[in-house]
Design an enzyme around this catalytic site. Structure first.
Site, PDB file in Angstrom:
ATOM      1  N   ASP A  16      47.227  41.391  42.002  1.00  0.00           N
ATOM      2  CA  ASP A  16      48.516  42.041  41.765  1.00  0.00           C
ATOM      3  C   ASP A  16      49.515  41.119  41.065  1.00  0.00           C
ATOM      4  O   ASP A  16      50.709  41.382  41.054  1.00  0.00           O
ATOM      5  CB  ASP A  16      49.112  42.526  43.086  1.00  0.00           C
ATOM      6  N   CYS A  53      47.965  36.429  42.782  1.00  0.00           N
ATOM      7  CA  CYS A  53      46.674  35.967  43.311  1.00  0.00           C
ATOM      8  C   CYS A  53      46.661  34.474  43.632  1.00  0.00           C
ATOM      9  O   CYS A  53      46.060  34.066  44.634  1.00  0.00           O
ATOM     10  CB  CYS A  53      45.544  36.341  42.363  1.00  0.00           C
ATOM     11  N   HIS A  63      42.042  34.952  37.189  1.00  0.00           N
ATOM     12  CA  HIS A  63      42.186  35.272  38.611  1.00  0.00           C
ATOM     13  C   HIS A  63      41.822  34.075  39.489  1.00  0.00           C
ATOM     14  O   HIS A  63      40.968  33.255  39.138  1.00  0.00           O
ATOM     15  CB  HIS A  63      41.261  36.449  38.957  1.00  0.00           C
TER      16      HIS A  63
END
Length: 227
Positions: free
Chosen positions: A96, A99, A205
């Site tokens: 979102d 991370c 990520h």
């Protein structure tokens, strides 16, 4: 918590002030106890498992360009291969925009929901020790701070350094970089008291990293009131 209403009585104001003070003291105790519990053996076991890997010198920087789909796919496959080779597992973190902070919160507090607290702590570090960090930011520093303060703003390698400095932790990244498997971020002026392990799908990520057996036995800590 909403602010006091203008027409509140003095006794009511005193009660609210007392309650706020007690809440802040409770937060301090809660954070302290959680930090103490965070010094688990999992970080040490991962360190032994990956001790033969050399890490590169670390330079804080802001986020780079997001790779295209083809390069990102290759990077992810490389990361998955490394996880399998070293018998590591990712605790999957929500993508979102928070991370990095969620992954750090999971490592520190065993609960990614503390990401707001981690971001606040990192921002406090960046503000209080501006001279240590501003040379790495290719924009006006105040603009960078205002941007990074927002929930959902991606953390970068500079916020990782600030987190290492703030929490007195060595942060180890298992990466998807082709030529760099392991990156270590160490506190500038402190001896680390804990080791935090993250996986880094480069420029895409962060996840929280464990040994396979450690992840299977991992228990999420109950979330207390912090904010």
């Amino acid at each position: 918590m909403s602010g006091q209403q203008d027409h509140a009585s003095k006794s009511s104001s005193s009660s609210i002030s007392s309650s706020t003070q007690e809440s802040e003291e409770e937060v301090s105790v809660t954070i302290g106890s959680l930090l103490a519990q965070a010094n688990s053996n999992s970080g040490h076991s991962l360190g032994k498992r990956l001790s033969h890997l050399g890490s590169i010198p670390y330079t804080p920087r802001v986020n780079g360009k997001i790779p295209n789909v083809d390069n990102a796919t290759v990077d992810h496959e490389r990361l998955l291969e490394r996880l399998g080779t070293y018998r590591l597992a990712e605790f999957q973190i929500e993508g979102d925009g928070n991370c990095q902070f969620r992954a750090l919160a999971d490592q520190i507090f065993r609960n990614p929901d503390y990401h707001k607290h981690v971001r606040k702590a990192v921002m406090k570090q960046l503000k209080e020790f501006r001279k240590q960090y501003e040379s790495y930011v290719p924009m006006e520093y105040k603009v960078y701070l205002k941007k990074m303060k927002r929930s959902g703003e991606w953390g970068d390698h500079l916020t990782l350094q600030a987190a290492a400095d703030r929490f007195g932790a060595k942060i180890c990244l298992l990466t998807s970089f082709r030529d760099t498997c392991l990156i270590e971020i160490v506190p500038r002026d402190l001896t680390p008291t804990k080791v935090l392990w993250l996986s880094f799908w480069c420029e895409v990520h962060y996840n929280s990293l464990y040994g396979i057996d450690d992840l299977l036995t991992r228990k999420m800590k109950k979330k207390h009131w912090l904010f």
